[in-house]
Design a protein around this motif. Structure first.
Motif, mmCIF file in Angstrom:
data_model
loop_
_atom_site.group_PDB
_atom_site.id
_atom_site.type_symbol
_atom_site.label_atom_id
_atom_site.label_comp_id
_atom_site.label_asym_id
_atom_site.label_seq_id
_atom_site.Cartn_x
_atom_site.Cartn_y
_atom_site.Cartn_z
ATOM 1 N N PHE A 18 0.838 -1.201 0.000
ATOM 2 C CA PHE A 18 0.000 0.000 0.000
ATOM 3 C C PHE A 18 0.875 1.255 0.000
ATOM 4 O O PHE A 18 0.631 2.201 -0.752
ATOM 5 N N ILE A 19 1.909 1.251 0.838
ATOM 6 C CA ILE A 19 2.833 2.392 0.893
ATOM 7 C C ILE A 19 3.439 2.638 -0.500
ATOM 8 O O ILE A 19 3.539 3.769 -0.974
ATOM 9 N N ARG A 20 3.824 1.548 -1.163
ATOM 10 C CA ARG A 20 4.431 1.675 -2.493
ATOM 11 C C ARG A 20 3.411 2.226 -3.506
ATOM 12 O O ARG A 20 3.754 3.024 -4.368
ATOM 13 N N ALA A 21 2.156 1.770 -3.399
ATOM 14 C CA ALA A 21 1.121 2.251 -4.337
ATOM 15 C C ALA A 21 0.950 3.767 -4.195
ATOM 16 O O ALA A 21 0.796 4.481 -5.193
ATOM 17 N N VAL A 22 0.996 4.257 -2.942
ATOM 18 C CA VAL A 22 0.877 5.710 -2.727
ATOM 19 C C VAL A 22 2.088 6.413 -3.346
ATOM 20 O O VAL A 22 1.943 7.410 -4.066
ATOM 21 N N ALA A 23 3.266 5.871 -3.095
ATOM 22 C CA ALA A 23 4.497 6.502 -3.610
ATOM 23 C C ALA A 23 4.496 6.511 -5.139
ATOM 24 O O ALA A 23 4.791 7.535 -5.768
ATOM 25 N N ASP A 24 4.116 5.382 -5.731
ATOM 26 C CA ASP A 24 4.091 5.304 -7.197
ATOM 27 C C ASP A 24 3.050 6.251 -7.775
ATOM 28 O O ASP A 24 3.247 6.843 -8.841
ATOM 29 N N GLY A 25 1.917 6.394 -7.080
ATOM 30 C CA GLY A 25 0.857 7.288 -7.579
ATOM 31 C C GLY A 25 1.258 8.751 -7.486
ATOM 32 O O GLY A 25 0.777 9.585 -8.231
ATOM 33 N N GLY A 26 2.106 9.068 -6.508
ATOM 34 C CA GLY A 26 2.598 10.443 -6.379
ATOM 35 C C GLY A 26 1.806 11.306 -5.414
ATOM 36 O O GLY A 26 2.095 12.491 -5.251
ATOM 37 N N GLY A 27 0.795 10.731 -4.752
ATOM 38 C CA GLY A 27 0.029 11.500 -3.765
ATOM 39 C C GLY A 27 0.685 11.411 -2.399
ATOM 40 O O GLY A 27 1.689 10.722 -2.213
ATOM 41 N N ARG A 28 0.105 12.123 -1.424
ATOM 42 C CA ARG A 28 0.628 12.066 -0.054
ATOM 43 C C ARG A 28 -0.254 11.151 0.786
ATOM 44 O O ARG A 28 -1.435 10.991 0.494
ATOM 45 N N LEU A 29 0.326 10.591 1.839
ATOM 46 C CA LEU A 29 -0.433 9.755 2.775
ATOM 47 C C LEU A 29 -0.421 10.444 4.128
ATOM 48 O O LEU A 29 0.648 10.619 4.728
ATOM 49 N N LEU A 30 -1.593 10.861 4.587
ATOM 50 C CA LEU A 30 -1.683 11.576 5.865
ATOM 51 C C LEU A 30 -2.468 10.731 6.860
ATOM 52 O O LEU A 30 -3.624 10.389 6.604
ATOM 53 N N PRO A 31 -1.849 10.389 7.996
ATOM 54 C CA PRO A 31 -2.553 9.547 8.962
ATOM 55 C C PRO A 31 -3.638 10.306 9.716
ATOM 56 O O PRO A 31 -3.408 11.426 10.194
ATOM 57 N N VAL A 32 -4.790 9.673 9.839
ATOM 58 C CA VAL A 32 -5.919 10.284 10.553
ATOM 59 C C VAL A 32 -6.160 9.609 11.905
ATOM 60 O O VAL A 32 -6.624 10.244 12.841
ATOM 61 N N ASP A 33 -5.843 8.341 12.006
ATOM 62 C CA ASP A 33 -5.964 7.649 13.291
ATOM 63 C C ASP A 33 -5.307 8.564 14.332
ATOM 64 O O ASP A 33 -4.189 9.050 14.111
ATOM 65 N N SER A 34 -5.966 8.810 15.457
ATOM 66 C CA SER A 34 -5.502 9.884 16.346
ATOM 67 C C SER A 34 -4.064 9.645 16.836
ATOM 68 O O SER A 34 -3.275 10.587 16.921
ATOM 69 N N GLU A 35 -3.725 8.385 17.111
ATOM 70 C CA GLU A 35 -2.375 8.081 17.606
ATOM 71 C C GLU A 35 -1.329 8.378 16.526
ATOM 72 O O GLU A 35 -0.283 8.967 16.798
ATOM 73 N N HIS A 36 -1.630 7.964 15.312
ATOM 74 C CA HIS A 36 -0.662 8.109 14.228
ATOM 75 C C HIS A 36 -0.584 9.556 13.766
ATOM 76 O O HIS A 36 0.476 10.046 13.389
ATOM 77 N N ASN A 37 -1.719 10.231 13.843
ATOM 78 C CA ASN A 37 -1.720 11.648 13.543
ATOM 79 C C ASN A 37 -0.874 12.391 14.570
ATOM 80 O O ASN A 37 -0.098 13.299 14.237
ATOM 81 N N ALA A 38 -0.983 11.976 15.840
ATOM 82 C CA ALA A 38 -0.178 12.583 16.903
ATOM 83 C C ALA A 38 1.311 12.372 16.637
ATOM 84 O O ALA A 38 2.123 13.302 16.730
ATOM 85 N N ILE A 39 1.679 11.157 16.276
ATOM 86 C CA ILE A 39 3.094 10.853 15.998
ATOM 87 C C ILE A 39 3.559 11.668 14.798
ATOM 88 O O ILE A 39 4.656 12.250 14.809
ATOM 89 N N PHE A 40 2.715 11.729 13.779
ATOM 90 C CA PHE A 40 3.038 12.505 12.578
ATOM 91 C C PHE A 40 3.304 13.975 12.957
ATOM 92 O O PHE A 40 4.184 14.622 12.403
ATOM 93 N N GLN A 41 2.555 14.478 13.948
ATOM 94 C CA GLN A 41 2.733 15.877 14.359
ATOM 95 C C GLN A 41 4.048 16.103 15.103
ATOM 96 O O GLN A 41 4.606 17.192 15.042
ATOM 97 N N VAL A 42 4.547 15.093 15.820
ATOM 98 C CA VAL A 42 5.748 15.322 16.644
ATOM 99 C C VAL A 42 6.999 14.588 16.152
ATOM 100 O O VAL A 42 8.065 14.727 16.741
ATOM 101 N N LEU A 43 6.853 13.836 15.086
ATOM 102 C CA LEU A 43 8.017 13.130 14.534
ATOM 103 C C LEU A 43 8.777 14.091 13.620
ATOM 104 O O LEU A 43 8.257 14.515 12.589
ATOM 105 N N GLU A 44 9.974 14.451 14.050
ATOM 106 C CA GLU A 44 10.763 15.407 13.277
ATOM 107 C C GLU A 44 11.546 14.644 12.219
ATOM 108 O O GLU A 44 12.507 13.942 12.546
ATOM 109 N N GLU A 45 11.104 14.786 10.970
ATOM 110 C CA GLU A 45 11.735 13.998 9.899
ATOM 111 C C GLU A 45 13.243 14.241 9.827
ATOM 112 O O GLU A 45 14.011 13.338 9.535
#
Ligand code: NDP
Length: 387
Positions: free
Chosen positions: A133-160
């Motif tokens: 699934f991750i590869r399909a998103v990457a190949d398609g060229g869109g972004r994947l944004l997590p909505v699940d509250s825990e993953h959204n929280a991690i996405f907010q504080v994970l410094e790439e």
């Protein structure tokens, strides 16, 4: 530019919250297509109110009902799998993936492949199809944004930029309604008791998954794929107040947390507005009214789902798909009163044991085949118990 959004599962808990957020985002967002399943009245009302181009019911038998409910509106109507695909492949640049269960996988994948940005609530996409699934998103060229509250929280504080210093991801779990119950008491609970989540207002299935902690199990696997971390970097901590939505620990000992009131609209708004923060009319956290924040280790004896998730992550390949499919069959059986609450764990573990040698997935066909086999296996186990 105005964004156009398709909401897969608009009649559900996440779907309704998404429509509210879209309204709050004003002219930045317009609705393209909406999909539901059985709740035709709500779907038709949503489609009219949002001025949707297309409305889809996943249930072919309800096509005429939806057509009648939308007569004279000019809104196109479709149904079934082809209808869901039509919605997913439509012209919107955003797709909210909020269908419950594996039913959400095919349409979300179709949207990912064409390059739509995916706001992902449907964790089953990552649990079952993981890297594919991750590869399909990457190949398609869109972004994947997590909505699940825990993953959204991690996405907010994970410094790439600090990836090298990332040590661990700490998923918080409310512990659900049976957090303090004995195993004996849990054996006799009904679906009506299990669905009563202490903090979050959610759909029926995810509420019961929260009570069994299968939801947290799925989230562990989801986190592994979303953030590309090892299984041993994922921790779960029970936090009954659901104020800290998850945390990230770094190599200098720092732990960054995201907090807020338990309201999915914050996560949805963050995903749809990323990298900006929108202004949202949601309740603000009042620290003077928070008497305490508690944290405790999860009890894997009473909640073996967490152990099963670790096992699936370590095995890799199709074990996530097997765990999820068997869990969906067992959950339906529990909701229908055919098995007890604790029986769900046993059924999932038995199916995982039987399919332990499943080879890694080379394609989505392998995922769908493993899903079907695990379902058949779980159904056979249930039939044997009932005999
Ligand atoms: P709901 O049960 O409230 O809604 C599910 C949606 O899917 C509804 O629109 C429903 O239609 C539709 N649907 C049901 N069965 C099918 C099917 N076979 N084919 C197509 N559509 C179908 O679920 P939630 O909104 O609670 O959850 C949606 C997803 O988001 C799940 O994967 C869940 O794990 C995830 N999630 C939910 C959170 C929450 O707070 N609710 C938090 C984080 C993640 P209808 O109602 O018309 O029958």
């Amino acid at each position: 530019m105005t964004n156009r959004i398709t909401i897969l599962g608009s009649t559900g808990s996440i779907g309704v919250s998404t429509l509210d957020v879209v309204r709050q985002l004003g002219e930045d967002y317009a609705v393209d297509a909406l999909t539901g399943n059985g709740n035709i009245e709500l779907l038709a009302r949503q489609a009219r109110e949002a001025g949707a181009r297309l409305a889809v019911t996943a249930d072919d038998a309800r096509y005429q009902d939806l057509k009648d409910a939308l007569s004279g509106s000019g809104i196109a109507v479709a149904s079934g799998r082809s209808g869901l695909t039509e919605a997913a492949e439509g012209p919107s640049n955003w797709v909210m993936a909020a269908i419950v269960g594996t039913a959400g996988l095919a349409p979300t994948l179709a949207a990912a492949k064409r390059g739509a940005h995916i706001a992902l609530a449907n964790k089953e996409c990552l649990v079952s199809a993981g890297d594919l699934f991750i590869r399909a998103v990457a190949d398609g060229g869109g972004r994947l944004l997590p909505v699940d509250s825990e993953h959204n929280a991690i996405f907010q504080v994970l410094e790439e930029g600090q990836r090298h210093a990332l040590e661990r991801i700490i998923l918080t779990a409310s512990g659900g309604p049976f957090r303090t119950w004995t195993r004996e008491a849990m054996a006799n609970v009904t679906a009506a008791t299990a669905r009563a989540h202490p903090n979050w207002s959610m759909g029926l299935k995810i509420s019961i998954d929260s009570a069994s902690m299968f939801n947290k199990a799925l989230e562990m696997i989801e986190a592994r794929h979303l953030f590309n971390v090892r299984p041993d970097q994922i921790e779960v901590i029970v936090h009954p107040q659901s104020i800290v939505h998850s945390m990230v620990g770094y190599s200098d000992g720092s732990v960054l947390a995201q907090m807020g009131c338990p309201d999915m609209r914050t996560a949805i708004g963050y995903a749809l507005s990323y990298p900006s923060r929108p202004r949202l009319d949601v309740q603000r956290l009042d620290f003077t009214k928070l008497s305490r924040l508690d944290f405790e280790a999860p009890d894997e004896e009473r909640f073996p789902a967490l152990r099963l998730a670790r096992r699936a992550m370590e095995a890799g390949g199709l074990q996530g798909a097997v765990l999820n499919a068997a869990k969906e069959v067992a959950l339906d059986a529990f909701i229908e009163g055919r098995i007890g609450f604790l029986d769900m764990f046993e059924i999932v573990e038995t199916v995982m044991d039987r399919m332990v040698d499943t080879p890694p997935a080379a394609s989505m066909d392998d995922v769908f085949a493993a899903d079907a086999r695990a379902r058949a296996d779980a159904a056979a186990l249930l039939a044997r118990r009932a005999a």
